[in-house]
Write a protein that holds these residues in place. Structure first.
Motif, PDB file in Angstrom:
ATOM      1  N   GLU A  98       0.823  -1.208   0.000  1.00 50.51           N
ATOM      2  CA  GLU A  98       0.000   0.000   0.000  1.00 50.51           C
ATOM      3  C   GLU A  98       0.856   1.256   0.000  1.00 50.51           C
ATOM      4  OE1 GLU A  98      -2.454  -0.530   3.417  1.00 50.51           O
ATOM      5  OE2 GLU A  98      -3.924  -1.799   2.371  1.00 50.51           O
ATOM      6  N   LYS A  99       1.935   1.262   0.795  1.00 45.61           N
ATOM      7  CA  LYS A  99       2.823   2.419   0.826  1.00 45.61           C
ATOM      8  C   LYS A  99       3.510   2.622  -0.514  1.00 45.61           C
ATOM      9  CE  LYS A  99       3.904   2.407   5.785  1.00 45.61           C
ATOM     10  NZ  LYS A  99       4.980   2.242   6.804  1.00 45.61           N
ATOM     11  N   ALA A 100       3.968   1.529  -1.120  1.00 49.07           N
ATOM     12  CA  ALA A 100       4.633   1.627  -2.418  1.00 49.07           C
ATOM     13  C   ALA A 100       3.674   2.149  -3.478  1.00 49.07           C
ATOM     14  CB  ALA A 100       5.178   0.262  -2.822  1.00 49.07           C
ATOM     15  N   TYR A 101       2.419   1.706  -3.426  1.00 48.46           N
ATOM     16  CA  TYR A 101       1.425   2.163  -4.395  1.00 48.46           C
ATOM     17  C   TYR A 101       1.202   3.664  -4.270  1.00 48.46           C
ATOM     18  CZ  TYR A 101      -3.041   2.829  -6.723  1.00 48.46           C
ATOM     19  OH  TYR A 101      -4.051   3.295  -7.539  1.00 48.46           O
ATOM     20  N   GLN A 102       1.080   4.144  -3.034  1.00 49.87           N
ATOM     21  CA  GLN A 102       0.867   5.574  -2.814  1.00 49.87           C
ATOM     22  C   GLN A 102       2.054   6.395  -3.303  1.00 49.87           C
ATOM     23  OE1 GLN A 102      -1.934   7.002  -1.868  1.00 49.87           O
ATOM     24  NE2 GLN A 102      -2.960   5.011  -1.619  1.00 49.87           N
ATOM     25  N   LEU A 103       3.268   5.927  -3.009  1.00 55.36           N
ATOM     26  CA  LEU A 103       4.465   6.650  -3.437  1.00 55.36           C
ATOM     27  C   LEU A 103       4.610   6.645  -4.953  1.00 55.36           C
ATOM     28  CD1 LEU A 103       7.065   5.492  -0.756  1.00 55.36           C
ATOM     29  CD2 LEU A 103       6.120   7.786  -1.025  1.00 55.36           C
ATOM     30  N   ASN A 104       4.276   5.535  -5.580  1.00 58.33           N
ATOM     31  CA  ASN A 104       4.434   5.418  -7.027  1.00 58.33           C
ATOM     32  C   ASN A 104       3.443   6.296  -7.798  1.00 58.33           C
ATOM     33  OD1 ASN A 104       6.494   3.588  -6.645  1.00 58.33           O
ATOM     34  ND2 ASN A 104       5.191   1.787  -6.885  1.00 58.33           N
ATOM     35  N   GLN A 105       2.359   6.733  -7.134  1.00 58.22           N
ATOM     36  CA  GLN A 105       1.403   7.610  -7.786  1.00 58.22           C
ATOM     37  C   GLN A 105       1.970   9.009  -7.988  1.00 58.22           C
ATOM     38  OE1 GLN A 105      -1.607   6.277  -8.918  1.00 58.22           O
ATOM     39  NE2 GLN A 105      -0.440   4.489  -8.224  1.00 58.22           N
ATOM     40  N   HIS A 106       3.004   9.349  -7.210  1.00 58.15           N
ATOM     41  CA  HIS A 106       3.551  10.701  -7.252  1.00 58.15           C
ATOM     42  C   HIS A 106       5.046  10.715  -7.539  1.00 58.15           C
ATOM     43  CE1 HIS A 106      -0.283  11.815  -5.440  1.00 58.15           C
ATOM     44  NE2 HIS A 106      -0.064  10.894  -4.514  1.00 58.15           N
ATOM     45  N   SER A 107       5.555   9.631  -8.098  1.00 57.32           N
ATOM     46  CA  SER A 107       6.985   9.568  -8.374  1.00 57.32           C
ATOM     47  C   SER A 107       7.230   8.872  -9.705  1.00 57.32           C
ATOM     48  CB  SER A 107       7.702   8.818  -7.245  1.00 57.32           C
ATOM     49  OG  SER A 107       9.052   8.618  -7.560  1.00 57.32           O
ATOM     50  N   HIS A 108       8.309   9.309 -10.382  1.00 52.56           N
ATOM     51  CA  HIS A 108       8.687   8.665 -11.643  1.00 52.56           C
ATOM     52  C   HIS A 108       9.492   7.390 -11.386  1.00 52.56           C
ATOM     53  CE1 HIS A 108       7.187  11.949 -14.082  1.00 52.56           C
ATOM     54  NE2 HIS A 108       7.874  12.818 -13.346  1.00 52.56           N
ATOM     55  N   ARG A 109      10.033   7.263 -10.171  1.00 55.47           N
ATOM     56  CA  ARG A 109      10.773   6.061  -9.810  1.00 55.47           C
ATOM     57  C   ARG A 109       9.807   5.050  -9.199  1.00 55.47           C
ATOM     58  NH1 ARG A 109      15.901   7.186  -6.215  1.00 55.47           N
ATOM     59  NH2 ARG A 109      16.042   4.931  -6.573  1.00 55.47           N
ATOM     60  N   VAL A 110       9.800   3.846  -9.757  1.00 52.70           N
ATOM     61  CA  VAL A 110       8.891   2.815  -9.276  1.00 52.70           C
ATOM     62  C   VAL A 110       9.516   2.129  -8.068  1.00 52.70           C
ATOM     63  CG1 VAL A 110       7.694   0.662  -9.828  1.00 52.70           C
ATOM     64  CG2 VAL A 110       7.948   2.452 -11.564  1.00 52.70           C
ATOM     65  N   ARG A 111       8.813   2.155  -6.957  1.00 52.90           N
ATOM     66  CA  ARG A 111       9.280   1.509  -5.740  1.00 52.90           C
ATOM     67  C   ARG A 111       8.580   0.169  -5.578  1.00 52.90           C
ATOM     68  NH1 ARG A 111       8.722   3.821   0.495  1.00 52.90           N
ATOM     69  NH2 ARG A 111       9.202   1.843   1.529  1.00 52.90           N
ATOM     70  N   GLY A 112       9.360  -0.876  -5.330  1.00 49.41           N
ATOM     71  CA  GLY A 112       8.794  -2.198  -5.153  1.00 49.41           C
ATOM     72  C   GLY A 112       8.504  -2.488  -3.689  1.00 49.41           C
ATOM     73  N   ALA A 113       7.785  -3.560  -3.463  1.00 50.68           N
ATOM     74  CA  ALA A 113       7.474  -3.984  -2.087  1.00 50.68           C
ATOM     75  C   ALA A 113       7.493  -5.502  -2.014  1.00 50.68           C
ATOM     76  CB  ALA A 113       6.120  -3.436  -1.669  1.00 50.68           C
ATOM     77  N   SER A 114       8.433  -6.103  -2.740  1.00 53.71           N
ATOM     78  CA  SER A 114       8.488  -7.560  -2.802  1.00 53.71           C
ATOM     79  C   SER A 114       9.067  -8.143  -1.525  1.00 53.71           C
ATOM     80  CB  SER A 114       9.343  -8.010  -3.997  1.00 53.71           C
ATOM     81  OG  SER A 114       8.734  -7.657  -5.217  1.00 53.71           O
ATOM     82  N   THR A 115       8.426  -9.172  -1.026  1.00 45.59           N
ATOM     83  CA  THR A 115       8.937  -9.901   0.118  1.00 45.59           C
ATOM     84  C   THR A 115      10.011 -10.882  -0.346  1.00 45.59           C
ATOM     85  OG1 THR A 115       7.293 -11.647  -0.120  1.00 45.59           O
ATOM     86  CG2 THR A 115       6.707  -9.750   1.260  1.00 45.59           C
ATOM     87  N   ILE A 116      10.697 -11.490   0.608  1.00 44.76           N
ATOM     88  CA  ILE A 116      11.681 -12.517   0.264  1.00 44.76           C
ATOM     89  C   ILE A 116      10.998 -13.663  -0.476  1.00 44.76           C
ATOM     90  CG2 ILE A 116      13.116 -14.334   1.293  1.00 44.76           C
ATOM     91  CD1 ILE A 116      14.068 -12.278   3.335  1.00 44.76           C
ATOM     92  N   SER A 117       9.804 -14.029  -0.056  1.00 44.70           N
ATOM     93  CA  SER A 117       9.068 -15.114  -0.723  1.00 44.70           C
ATOM     94  C   SER A 117       8.767 -14.762  -2.176  1.00 44.70           C
ATOM     95  CB  SER A 117       7.763 -15.395   0.037  1.00 44.70           C
ATOM     96  OG  SER A 117       8.016 -15.695   1.392  1.00 44.70           O
ATOM     97  N   GLN A 118       8.364 -13.528  -2.424  1.00 42.47           N
ATOM     98  CA  GLN A 118       8.093 -13.095  -3.792  1.00 42.47           C
ATOM     99  C   GLN A 118       9.363 -13.092  -4.635  1.00 42.47           C
ATOM    100  OE1 GLN A 118       5.692  -9.553  -2.195  1.00 42.47           O
ATOM    101  NE2 GLN A 118       4.936  -9.744  -4.289  1.00 42.47           N
ATOM    102  N   GLN A 119      10.465 -12.690  -4.040  1.00 36.94           N
ATOM    103  CA  GLN A 119      11.723 -12.672  -4.786  1.00 36.94           C
ATOM    104  C   GLN A 119      12.192 -14.080  -5.124  1.00 36.94           C
ATOM    105  OE1 GLN A 119      14.728  -9.724  -3.432  1.00 36.94           O
ATOM    106  NE2 GLN A 119      13.165  -9.029  -2.004  1.00 36.94           N
TER     107      GLN A 119
END
Length: 244
Positions: A98-119
């Motif tokens: 949720e935090k990454a989604y909010q930040l990505n709405q106002h930034s040109h740099r895409v911030r991820g939020a992947s967990t170790i399991s996702q990686q």
């Protein structure tokens, strides 16, 4: 009538194909609970790209070691830097997403939020790049991994397939290349430096760390201390509780 028959056959074929893909994916995840993967999709992709590009400077480095042969300092460092809720979540850190989604709405740099399991899911089974289809597959494999593997196994595979530098995969290869010692002997500082490059090992270097990487190492060291040191890994049965 003929068209309906053809569509029916096509529908049955697609249903069988989907069922086959589901069975293969489930089995491929289940067996890796006990068998060590000899290579990951990301490793294979990098080797193929180097071969197709005739990159003579490319050297592939990887050696599997069990979790007990990797310093708890590195296990703690990657949890501190990549996924501090690893012991408690079931594959996804909803708050971080949720935090990454909010930040990505106002930034040109895409911030991820992947967990170790996702990686782990991404590195083992998928290809690099960004698309909704790939993210969907990543979520699917993450659910399978969390369902079939204990946390200890997830961490063990992550530390053996993560890329720490160009062509360098896993803790043992990284430790040998950058510190000339086995992964079992990594110090807190060495472990934090390795973890510091994980967001982008193609951009950040362990051998020649930038000011940003060194700052990130110090932050990770602080987080490792705040989490309680290597003893916190006993919460996920990664290592024996040394306080006992």
């Amino acid at each position: 009538m003929a068209q309906r028959t053809w569509l029916g056959r096509l529908g049955r074929f697609l249903a069988w194909l989907i069922a086959l893909c589901l069975v293969v994916s489930i089995v491929s995840v289940l067996v890796l609970r006990w068998l060590n993967p000899p290579i990951s999709a990301f490793m294979a992709e990098s080797r193929i790209e180097a071969w197709l590009g005739h990159d003579s400077s490319y050297v592939f480095r990887h050696q599997w070691v069990d979790l007990t042969q990797i310093s708890p300092n590195l296990a703690l460092a990657v949890v501190a830097s990549e996924d501090q809720k690893f012991p408690e979540h079931r594959g996804f850190d909803v708050e971080a997403i949720e935090k990454a989604y909010q930040l990505n709405q106002h930034s040109h740099r895409v911030r991820g939020a992947s967990t170790i399991s996702q990686q782990v899911a991404k590195n083992l089974y998928l290809w690099s790049g960004r698309s909704y289809f790939r993210k969907g597959l990543e979520a699917y494999f993450t659910l399978l991994i969390e369902g079939f593997w204990p946390k200890r196994r997830i961490l063990e595979i992550y530390l053996n397939v993560a890329e720490f530098g160009d062509g360098t995969y896993g803790a043992e290869a990284a430790s040998a290349r950058f510190f000339h010692r086995p992964a079992s002997r990594l110090s807190r500082s060495d472990a934090a430096l390795l973890a510091a490059v994980l967001p982008n090992p193609e951009r950040y270097s362990v051998a020649a760390p930038s000011h940003y990487v060194l700052q990130r190492r110090e932050w990770i060291l602080g987080q490792m201390q705040a989490l309680g040191g290597p003893e916190m890994l006993s919460e996920i049965d990664a290592y024996p509780d040394r306080r006992r």
